[in-house]
Enzyme design. Structure first.
Site: not given
Length: 543
Positions: A192, A197, A440, A442, A447
């Site tokens: 995705k 530009d 959804h 991810k 740390d």
């Protein structure tokens, strides 16, 4: 440190898969021409990202923002943790683009949010912006095939990655026509990217459609993106170019029949809505639906940016080739596992589809043996839109808990007081509070210093089958912000899964408006039965 090569599928599944392929070939032989093939000798005119991003208004804004912040790092970032920010940032990139817009997506759905974006993209093309839209071909059938109408506009090109041959009117017919080529079609482009530009861009877990922007009446995805500016965007564009110019990327008109093209040109694949606005890209969306999602573009000059060192993690397009063997190249998930092994204190994971597999379980065991805390937020069965994936995950729950991994499952009912998963990530939207929520997002935080945000799930499909993209950002400030989002969701809208007296128990957080559960929370008996039936059968590599 490189992760070890993933174990091959077990022998029983390998034999079953080869048998399925033989049956598919026999089916195709019996059906004759029903098993279609892709066109050969396709002309793909190469093209590249805009070569002078620093000379564009967006590039100049980046320089101004960096100088004002006295930043040493050459890339700036902003977490898009709400549906409003996700939509308005994309509108801002479209409005600000002067030369190019490059979009790469797994799925773009034909609904009001998409219509709003496509109308603005068409307006950008009309003022001279070159638009390239690269879509995985799996979802471009039926109603969603209307999105391809944008490719009929001047200055806009659409390519379809790893396509399925056959008519756009029937998803089933395309699958049946591809049964002889299952090794290839099971591999999907999951990347995705949304780039303007070659100067500013967005990546993360979000596809395009109402469910990703809080406007779906039935179910909405709780998602996370990151807005980026500066040098890292040139790396994102280089990845886009590699996929756009790959032999698996087919120009739209090389795949659509003259009949399909004419149907798109004249009326689309669905009857036009009575109140569809004049010149609508998607004829099935009416004006009131578009008005309900319309927002003012984000002010890019004022949005807070965190300037930090960064690296783009991206799979090569060849991962999706039918000839590519699993383990032949290091993947985004492999690299992520290597980063986890370097953790010294904590690994915080958010993955909607979480099917660890042997290699990942070994990594968790190694981390826990060193006293590293591992916390995971994933979907409950009721919030998961893929029951088969939940079946794969459920196999690992007892072993994960035995290792000392903290498992949290998001509650699906966001309308319950105090239970809103959106209290962490902000599902928002005009319809989101009355609909089912599905995680959804991810991300992996290591740390409270390293952030990995992108399209990848921590499952074997992302590791072995799909292509993925992610940003690795070294920023304590960004990690603390991401951790607060995750912990807020855990504290208000997620169960802690434990094993007590040999039985799974879902513990509600302190003070929650809902209680503990001893079966999959909010899941119907039929859904629980389905998962039990799928459990022994579902191959992990396909989930």
């Amino acid at each position: 440190m490189l992760a070890p090569t993933p174990a091959p599928p077990n022998a029983r599944w390998s034999r079953g898969w080869h048998l399925a392929r033989v049956l598919a070939l026999l089916t195709c032989a019996a059906m004759g021409s029903a098993c279609a093939s892709l066109p050969s000798d396709v002309v793909r005119t190469p093209s590249q990202a805009w070569s002078a991003p620093g000379q564009t208004p967006l590039g100049q804004l980046t320089s101004q923002r960096r100088n004002a912040a006295a930043a040493r790092s050459d890339s700036g970032f902003h977490l898009l943790d709400s549906v409003d920010a996700a939509l308005t940032s994309r509108l801002a990139l479209i409005e600000s683009a002067r030369h190019t817009l490059d979009l790469q997506y797994y799925a773009v759905h034909a609904d009001a949010s998409t219509e709003l974006l496509l109308q603005r993209i068409r307006q950008a093309a009309q003022r001279g912006v070159r638009v390239r839209l690269l879509l995985d071909d799996f979802n471009t059938a039926g109603k969603d095939a209307q999105v391809l109408r944008l490719g009929l506009e001047p200055n806009i090109a659409i390519r379809l990655f790893n396509p399925l041959p056959g008519p756009r009117s029937s998803f089933v017919a395309r699958i049946v026509g591809s049964l002889h080529d299952m090794d290839r079609i099971q591999k999907r482009m999951h990347n995705k990217l949304f780039i303007a530009d070659n100067a500013w861009g967005i990546t993360g877990g979000r596809n395009l459609g109402d469910a990703y922007f809080g406007s779906d009446e039935k179910s909405n995805f709780v998602d996370l993106d990151v807005l980026a500016a500066g040098r890292i965007v040139r790396d994102m564009s280089a990845s886009f170019d590699r996929y756009w110019n790959d032999e698996l990327a087919y120009p739209m008109d090389s795949l659509l029949s003259p009949k399909d093209l004419e149907r798109l040109r004249e009326q689309g694949l669905a009857r036009s809505a009575p109140d569809a606005p004049a010149g609508a890209v998607l004829p099935g969306v009416d004006a009131s639906e578009i008005a309900s999602v319309r927002r003012a573009p984000m002010d890019l000059a004022r949005v807070p940016l965190v300037w930090a060192p960064s690296v783009l993690l991206v799979d090569k397009p060849g991962k999706l080739s039918a000839d590519e063997e699993a383990g032949a190249q290091e993947t985004v998930v492999d690299g992520l596992l290597g980063l986890m092994r370097e953790a010294r204190q904590e690994v915080l994971i958010i993955s909607p589809y979480f099917v660890p597999g042997r290699q990942m379980m070994d990594t968790f065991a190694e981390l826990r043996a060193r006293g590293i805390a591992v916390r995971v937020l994933t979907n409950s069965l009721a919030s998961n839109d893929a029951p088969a994936a939940h079946a794969g995950y459920a196999r690992y729950r007892p072993d994960l808990i035995a290792l000392g991994v903290q498992l949290h499952e998001m509650r699906a009912d966001v309308s319950a007081e105090g239970a809103s998963a959106g209290s962490g990530f902000g599902i928002g939207g005009s319809k989101g509070l009355s609909s089912r929520a599905s995680l959804h997002s991810k991300a992996v935080l290591i740390d409270r210093r390293l952030n990995v945000l992108g399209s990848m799930n921590l499952d074997l499909r992302s590791q072995l089958q799909n292509s993925e993209v992610a940003l690795l950002i070294r920023s304590t400030r960004l990690a603390q912000q991401g951790a607060r989002l995750i912990e807020s969701t855990i504290a208000r809208g997620a169960y802690r899964v434990t094993v007590e007296d040999g039985v799974l128990v879902w513990r509600a957080p302190p003070g929650a408006a809902f209680g503990d559960e001893r079966t999959e929370p909010l899941a119907s008996w039929s859904l629980r039965l389905l998962v039990k039936l799928l459990g022994p059968l579902a191959p992990e590599e396909m989930l």
